[in-house]
Design a protein around this motif. Structure first.
Motif, PDB file in Angstrom:
ATOM      1  N   ALA A 243      -4.450  36.591 -16.197  1.00 31.56           N
ATOM      2  CA  ALA A 243      -4.628  36.208 -17.606  1.00 31.56           C
ATOM      3  C   ALA A 243      -3.729  37.037 -18.508  1.00 31.56           C
ATOM      4  CB  ALA A 243      -6.093  36.382 -18.004  1.00 31.56           C
ATOM      5  N   VAL A 244      -3.373  38.247 -18.056  1.00 27.65           N
ATOM      6  CA  VAL A 244      -2.494  39.100 -18.858  1.00 27.65           C
ATOM      7  C   VAL A 244      -1.094  38.508 -18.945  1.00 27.65           C
ATOM      8  CG1 VAL A 244      -1.666  40.544 -16.955  1.00 27.65           C
ATOM      9  CG2 VAL A 244      -1.893  41.530 -19.238  1.00 27.65           C
ATOM     10  N   LEU A 245      -0.747  37.602 -18.025  1.00 21.77           N
ATOM     11  CA  LEU A 245       0.564  36.945 -18.033  1.00 21.77           C
ATOM     12  C   LEU A 245       0.549  35.627 -18.791  1.00 21.77           C
ATOM     13  CD1 LEU A 245       1.525  37.504 -14.281  1.00 21.77           C
ATOM     14  CD2 LEU A 245       2.210  38.879 -16.246  1.00 21.77           C
ATOM     15  N   ALA A 246      -0.592  35.289 -19.390  1.00 19.79           N
ATOM     16  CA  ALA A 246      -0.753  34.020 -20.114  1.00 19.79           C
ATOM     17  C   ALA A 246      -0.615  32.822 -19.180  1.00 19.79           C
ATOM     18  CB  ALA A 246       0.241  33.916 -21.271  1.00 19.79           C
ATOM     19  N   TYR A 247      -0.948  33.022 -17.896  1.00 18.62           N
ATOM     20  CA  TYR A 247      -0.967  31.894 -16.970  1.00 18.62           C
ATOM     21  C   TYR A 247      -2.331  31.227 -17.070  1.00 18.62           C
ATOM     22  CZ  TYR A 247      -0.804  29.176 -12.687  1.00 18.62           C
ATOM     23  OH  TYR A 247      -0.840  28.148 -11.783  1.00 18.62           O
ATOM     24  N   PRO A 248      -2.376  29.901 -17.234  1.00 20.79           N
ATOM     25  CA  PRO A 248      -3.657  29.217 -17.501  1.00 20.79           C
ATOM     26  C   PRO A 248      -4.545  29.081 -16.267  1.00 20.79           C
ATOM     27  CG  PRO A 248      -1.893  27.601 -17.388  1.00 20.79           C
ATOM     28  CD  PRO A 248      -1.236  28.964 -17.293  1.00 20.79           C
ATOM     29  N   ASP A 249      -5.017  30.218 -15.751  1.00 21.75           N
ATOM     30  CA  ASP A 249      -5.984  30.159 -14.667  1.00 21.75           C
ATOM     31  C   ASP A 249      -7.370  29.927 -15.258  1.00 21.75           C
ATOM     32  OD1 ASP A 249      -6.231  32.721 -15.819  1.00 21.75           O
ATOM     33  OD2 ASP A 249      -7.158  33.478 -13.998  1.00 21.75           O
ATOM     34  N   LEU A 250      -8.401  30.099 -14.438  1.00 18.93           N
ATOM     35  CA  LEU A 250      -9.762  29.827 -14.895  1.00 18.93           C
ATOM     36  C   LEU A 250     -10.167  30.742 -16.048  1.00 18.93           C
ATOM     37  CD1 LEU A 250     -12.500  28.447 -14.615  1.00 18.93           C
ATOM     38  CD2 LEU A 250     -13.036  30.015 -12.746  1.00 18.93           C
ATOM     39  N   LEU A 251      -9.952  32.037 -15.900  1.00 18.44           N
ATOM     40  CA  LEU A 251     -10.362  32.974 -16.940  1.00 18.44           C
ATOM     41  C   LEU A 251      -9.559  32.774 -18.217  1.00 18.44           C
ATOM     42  CD1 LEU A 251     -12.027  35.378 -17.871  1.00 18.44           C
ATOM     43  CD2 LEU A 251     -10.315  36.878 -16.852  1.00 18.44           C
ATOM     44  N   TYR A 252      -8.246  32.616 -18.094  1.00 20.12           N
ATOM     45  CA  TYR A 252      -7.425  32.458 -19.295  1.00 20.12           C
ATOM     46  C   TYR A 252      -7.743  31.148 -20.022  1.00 20.12           C
ATOM     47  CZ  TYR A 252      -3.351  32.750 -22.354  1.00 20.12           C
ATOM     48  OH  TYR A 252      -2.530  32.827 -23.455  1.00 20.12           O
ATOM     49  N   SER A 253      -8.077  30.101 -19.259  1.00 17.05           N
ATOM     50  CA  SER A 253      -8.479  28.840 -19.893  1.00 17.05           C
ATOM     51  C   SER A 253      -9.754  29.036 -20.704  1.00 17.05           C
ATOM     52  CB  SER A 253      -8.687  27.765 -18.828  1.00 17.05           C
ATOM     53  OG  SER A 253      -7.487  27.498 -18.132  1.00 17.05           O
ATOM     54  N   ALA A 254     -10.700  29.798 -20.138  1.00 15.73           N
ATOM     55  CA  ALA A 254     -11.914  30.099 -20.886  1.00 15.73           C
ATOM     56  C   ALA A 254     -11.610  30.931 -22.120  1.00 15.73           C
ATOM     57  CB  ALA A 254     -12.914  30.826 -19.989  1.00 15.73           C
ATOM     58  N   GLN A 255     -10.664  31.850 -22.020  1.00  9.71           N
ATOM     59  CA  GLN A 255     -10.296  32.669 -23.167  1.00  9.71           C
ATOM     60  C   GLN A 255      -9.666  31.822 -24.270  1.00  9.71           C
ATOM     61  OE1 GLN A 255      -7.813  35.623 -21.249  1.00  9.71           O
ATOM     62  NE2 GLN A 255      -9.483  37.114 -21.188  1.00  9.71           N
ATOM     63  N   LEU A 256      -8.833  30.873 -23.880  1.00 10.64           N
ATOM     64  CA  LEU A 256      -8.213  30.002 -24.877  1.00 10.64           C
ATOM     65  C   LEU A 256      -9.260  29.183 -25.634  1.00 10.64           C
ATOM     66  CD1 LEU A 256      -5.073  28.674 -22.943  1.00 10.64           C
ATOM     67  CD2 LEU A 256      -5.145  30.404 -24.758  1.00 10.64           C
ATOM     68  N   ILE A 257     -10.308  28.816 -24.933  1.00 12.71           N
ATOM     69  CA  ILE A 257     -11.352  28.016 -25.567  1.00 12.71           C
ATOM     70  C   ILE A 257     -12.173  28.861 -26.531  1.00 12.71           C
ATOM     71  CG2 ILE A 257     -13.429  26.643 -25.161  1.00 12.71           C
ATOM     72  CD1 ILE A 257     -12.186  25.830 -22.458  1.00 12.71           C
ATOM     73  N   TYR A 258     -12.597  30.058 -26.085  1.00 12.16           N
ATOM     74  CA  TYR A 258     -13.479  30.829 -26.970  1.00 12.16           C
ATOM     75  C   TYR A 258     -12.730  31.511 -28.113  1.00 12.16           C
ATOM     76  CZ  TYR A 258     -12.566  35.313 -24.418  1.00 12.16           C
ATOM     77  OH  TYR A 258     -12.028  36.438 -23.849  1.00 12.16           O
ATOM     78  N   THR A 259     -11.387  31.498 -28.085  1.00 12.89           N
ATOM     79  CA  THR A 259     -10.662  31.985 -29.258  1.00 12.89           C
ATOM     80  C   THR A 259     -10.684  30.983 -30.393  1.00 12.89           C
ATOM     81  OG1 THR A 259      -8.607  31.148 -28.270  1.00 12.89           O
ATOM     82  CG2 THR A 259      -9.096  33.486 -27.974  1.00 12.89           C
TER      83      THR A 259
END
Length: 307
Positions: A243-259
């Motif tokens: 997620a630190v690389l801004a790759y849309p994995d599961l965690l980063y996708s969740a982060q994009l939503i809750y932002t």
């Protein structure tokens, strides 16, 4: 008197016939020791688990409705798919490169063995999170990636940002780090093979490569597979660091939503549930693989053949 002594000696040496020994009722009953502390521990643990479950259900701040509302959302499922692809590809890179490094570590050439040792030392000695950050920032060190012969101008040149995409950086960070651990696992499996079999194969005229491929590795797999299954489950969870690389994995996708909707806890719970489900499936597969290997080992111990 002589006849009586002879009869007594015959009775002492003759095995006891069925029904002539002492009855089972003649032995004193052995009572199993009671462990009241175990029952107390079970009751206490049960009460704690029930209390936690009730708290999670009744606490409105968990917002389970929102958790399950996003559970099957397209963006979450797409992130889950990216996580699975990243996990599989990174493990394949780690296994293949780890096998090469393990063979290099066992080489008689000290330079080759030393290079493999240095690789394992570096990648095991630094955090995988730092390695991911370095691969994601590789353009700061090498703005361009050029292919050339020594002291000659490059014949191919690329922009580092175009070549090292977030996906490639994630594969390099996870796969190269995993290779260091897989190298030690595979090397341990190779060393677990009986050296006598290797010497016998060489005595029959088999080359080093044939001995490795036909004798060593097939037997080493029994030692290699169980820890490799653990590494696969660990890789699934470690992949969340990309997620630190801004790759849309599961965690980063969740982060994009809750932002955007500010539902931080529910979205984190949604991602955690998916990680838990996939890890459980992999654990079940690991159980059956280890069970099959154990059954095969028991057949070998009895002189049978493996399936």
């Amino acid at each position: 008197m002589i006849e009586e002594k002879v009869m007594m000696s015959e009775n002492e040496t003759r095995p006891a016939e069925a029904g002539t020994g002492p009855a089972a009722d003649d032995y004193p009953a052995v009572r199993q020791p009671r462990h009241p502390g175990q029952w107390v521990a079970v009751v206490v643990i049960g009460l704690v688990v029930v209390q936690i479950a009730v708290s999670m259900v009744t606490n409105e701040r968990f917002r389970w409705g929102i958790v399950f509302e996003w559970f099957h959302h397209e963006r979450i499922l797409h992130g889950l798919l990216n996580t699975l692809v990243l996990t599989v590809v990174s493990m394949l890179v780690g296994i293949v490169l780890g096998a090469v490094l393990a063979i290099m570590r066992e080489s008689r050439n000290r330079v080759v063995a030393g290079l493999a040792w240095a690789y394992v030392w570096i990648f095991r000695g630094t955090p995988v999170f730092v390695q991911l950050l370095l691969w994601g920032s590789i353009s700061a060190l090498y703005p361009t990636i050029a292919l050339s012969l020594p002291f000659l101008p490059p014949f191919l040149e690329f922009s580092a940002n175009d070549v090292i995409t977030p996906f490639i950086a994630a594969i390099l960070g996870l796969g190269l780090n995993e290779a260091a651990y897989m190298a030690e696992i595979i090397r341990g499996g190779i060393r677990a093979v009986d050296p006598g079999q290797i010497e016998a194969a060489r005595a029959l005229g088999m080359g080093r490569a044939s001995v490795l491929g036909r004798i060593v590795l097939p037997q080493a797999m029994r030692v290699i597979i169980p820890p490799t299954s653990n590494e696969l489950i660990g890789m699934l969870k470690t992949s969340s660091m990309v997620a630190v690389l801004a790759y849309p994995d599961l965690l980063y996708s969740a982060q994009l939503i809750y932002t955007t909707n500010y539902q931080v806890i529910p979205l984190l719970l949604t991602a955690s549930l998916w990680y838990l489900i996939v890890s459980s499936i992999l654990s079940i597969g690991q159980y059956f693989v280890e069970r099959r290997l154990s059954a095969s080992d028991r057949r070998i111990a009895r002189g049978g053949k493996t399936a």
